[in-house]
Motif scaffolding. Structure first.
Motif, PDB file in Angstrom:
ATOM      1  N   ASN A  62       0.669  -0.730   0.268  1.00 40.46           N
ATOM      2  CA  ASN A  62      -0.010  -0.014  -0.238  1.00 40.46           C
ATOM      3  C   ASN A  62       1.131   1.084   0.137  1.00 40.46           C
ATOM      4  N   GLY A  63       1.498   1.540  -1.083  1.00 41.94           N
ATOM      5  CA  GLY A  63       2.507   2.307  -1.151  1.00 41.94           C
ATOM      6  C   GLY A  63       2.501   3.845  -1.332  1.00 41.94           C
ATOM      7  N   ASP A  64       1.244   3.727  -2.200  1.00 40.13           N
ATOM      8  CA  ASP A  64       0.574   4.832  -3.269  1.00 40.13           C
ATOM      9  C   ASP A  64       0.309   6.326  -2.575  1.00 40.13           C
ATOM     10  N   ILE A  85       1.920  11.757  -1.004  1.00 41.83           N
ATOM     11  CA  ILE A  85       1.782  10.455  -1.553  1.00 41.83           C
ATOM     12  C   ILE A  85       3.047  10.075  -2.203  1.00 41.83           C
ATOM     13  N   SER A  86       4.377  10.021  -0.719  1.00 41.70           N
ATOM     14  CA  SER A  86       5.423   9.002  -1.013  1.00 41.70           C
ATOM     15  C   SER A  86       4.999   7.884  -0.460  1.00 41.70           C
ATOM     16  N   PRO A  87       5.349   6.369   0.169  1.00 40.14           N
ATOM     17  CA  PRO A  87       5.220   5.463   1.036  1.00 40.14           C
ATOM     18  C   PRO A  87       5.263   6.350   2.716  1.00 40.14           C
ATOM     19  N   ALA A  88       4.202   5.809   3.106  1.00 37.81           N
ATOM     20  CA  ALA A  88       4.327   5.705   4.493  1.00 37.81           C
ATOM     21  C   ALA A  88       5.245   5.260   5.119  1.00 37.81           C
ATOM     22  N   ARG A 111      -2.541   4.037   1.156  1.00 42.31           N
ATOM     23  CA  ARG A 111      -3.388   3.746   0.276  1.00 42.31           C
ATOM     24  C   ARG A 111      -2.591   3.155  -0.580  1.00 42.31           C
ATOM     25  N   ALA A 112      -3.170   2.531  -1.630  1.00 46.02           N
ATOM     26  CA  ALA A 112      -2.745   1.715  -3.167  1.00 46.02           C
ATOM     27  C   ALA A 112      -4.034   2.065  -4.068  1.00 46.02           C
ATOM     28  N   ALA A 113      -3.702   2.554  -4.797  1.00 43.76           N
ATOM     29  CA  ALA A 113      -4.677   3.102  -5.601  1.00 43.76           C
ATOM     30  C   ALA A 113      -5.107   2.619  -6.695  1.00 43.76           C
ATOM     31  N   SER A 114      -6.483   3.570  -7.300  1.00 43.50           N
ATOM     32  CA  SER A 114      -7.188   1.756  -7.777  1.00 43.50           C
ATOM     33  C   SER A 114      -6.777   2.421  -8.736  1.00 43.50           C
ATOM     34  N   PRO A 115      -6.893   1.237 -10.121  1.00 43.35           N
ATOM     35  CA  PRO A 115      -6.272   1.728 -11.553  1.00 43.35           C
ATOM     36  C   PRO A 115      -7.365   2.766 -11.970  1.00 43.35           C
ATOM     37  N   VAL A 122      -4.238  14.961  -3.491  1.00 45.29           N
ATOM     38  CA  VAL A 122      -5.374  15.727  -2.931  1.00 45.29           C
ATOM     39  C   VAL A 122      -6.147  14.452  -2.830  1.00 45.29           C
ATOM     40  N   ASN A 123      -5.830  12.942  -3.238  1.00 44.76           N
ATOM     41  CA  ASN A 123      -6.098  11.976  -3.383  1.00 44.76           C
ATOM     42  C   ASN A 123      -6.084  10.798  -2.285  1.00 44.76           C
ATOM     43  N   CYS A 124      -4.862  10.976  -1.017  1.00 46.05           N
ATOM     44  CA  CYS A 124      -5.109  10.477   0.222  1.00 46.05           C
ATOM     45  C   CYS A 124      -6.169  10.729   1.061  1.00 46.05           C
ATOM     46  N   HIS A 125      -6.438  10.135   1.633  1.00 48.29           N
ATOM     47  CA  HIS A 125      -7.219   9.756   3.088  1.00 48.29           C
ATOM     48  C   HIS A 125      -6.211  10.258   4.171  1.00 48.29           C
TER      49      HIS A 125
END
Length: 304
Positions: A62-64, A85-88, A111-115, A122-125
């Protein structure tokens, strides 16, 4: 080790292609104040560990990107949020922040981004709307096909609040509208009603468009005092994503995490995609159930 290094390099080099419906890990804590590191870095199966070696997913990475949120009510009602957006596992700022940040309400998400969805901050939770913080593990079935019709159902306020491109933020927009329209005076009951109506609408859109791909909706939302979490998958044979809760005192010693009996300052409630360490006192949330946590940290499970 060579295989793990290869996966870590791939996660850092660019977006991962993962199966739709198998993405992300999260954890949420409500209780006496603890350090953010008690969720993020210290336990053997911390959120950072789950970012590169999740135990209950087919794809362990989960690196996105990641995000954390925490509440400091004496300073403001809205939570503080830190995302990247860097890996945790590779973010020095997170590693520096976690041991010196304390709160009674903490959220952490990797996060692991959906295809097809961008790897962007802005897409990170977690996503924040005024005093509410929200995060999602899963996907909306056929989101690319139903997105336009979903947006047509939104108020201008909810529509304009969407900053990114994730299905998760669109679910939050639906939930926000349903919350504002609900007449139920009790906040948790109002949230439960809003969630049911949100899921009903998403399933209606799937049926209307003949979408076979199921929705996976492990959701968590809190105002810093109470919280609502759900574990949901569309009707059919597909298994729901993993989700657990524990009630007691979260203790981390020498890298080992456990849940002890409640202390004198009251119980804590922890909800996580995977137990953070020792599995004692952790219980799986039943498929298609809500977990309602009131401001006294009482837990009520309810079928959706």
């Amino acid at each position: 080790m060579a295989e793990l290094r290869s996966r870590l390099w791939a996660a850092q080099a660019g977006p991962l292609t993962v199966d739709s419906g198998e993405m992300c890990r999260f954890a949420m804590y409500l209780g006496p104040p603890i350090k953010l590191s008690a969720l993020v870095t210290e336990p053997s199966n911390s959120i950072i560990h789950q970012s590169y070696d999740a135990q209950e997913r087919e794809e362990p990475l989960n690196g996105d990107g990641f995000g954390v949120a925490w509440y400091v009510p004496e300073l403001r009602d809205e939570p503080a949020v830190f995302k990247s957006i860097s890996p945790a596992w590779n973010n020095a700022n997170l590693l520096n922040l976690a041991p010196v940040t304390r709160s009674h309400c903490l959220l952490a998400h990797v996060r692991a981004a959906s295809p097809g969805l961008a790897v962007a901050q802005v897409n990170c939770h977690p996503f924040v709307r005024e005093r509410f913080a929200f995060m999602h593990n899963g996907s909306v079935g056929g989101f690319a096909r139903l997105r336009r019709r979903l947006r047509e159902r939104l108020s201008d306020l909810a529509y304009d609040a969407i900053a990114g491109s994730t299905d998760s933020e669109h679910v939050l927009a639906l939930l926000s509208d349903r919350w504002l329209e609900a007449l139920e005076p009790d906040p948790l009951e109002r949230a439960a009603l809003a969630l049911r109506e949100t899921i009903e609408l998403l399933e209606h859109l799937r049926a209307e468009l003949d979408i076979e791909e199921p929705s996976y909706l492990n959701l968590a939302i809190t105002d810093g005092a109470a919280a609502m979490v759900c574990r949901y998958v569309s009707p059919g044979p597909d298994p729901a994503h993993s989700l657990y809760y524990a009630r007691g005192a979260l203790v981390v010693e020498d890298g080992k995490s456990r849940i002890d009996a409640p202390k004198s300052d009251g119980p804590a409630v922890v909800v996580a995609s995977e137990p953070l360490g020792d599995r004692s006192r952790w219980e799986a949330v039943p498929r298609n159930h809500l977990v309602l946590i009131d401001d006294q940290r009482r837990v009520n499970l309810r079928e959706i």
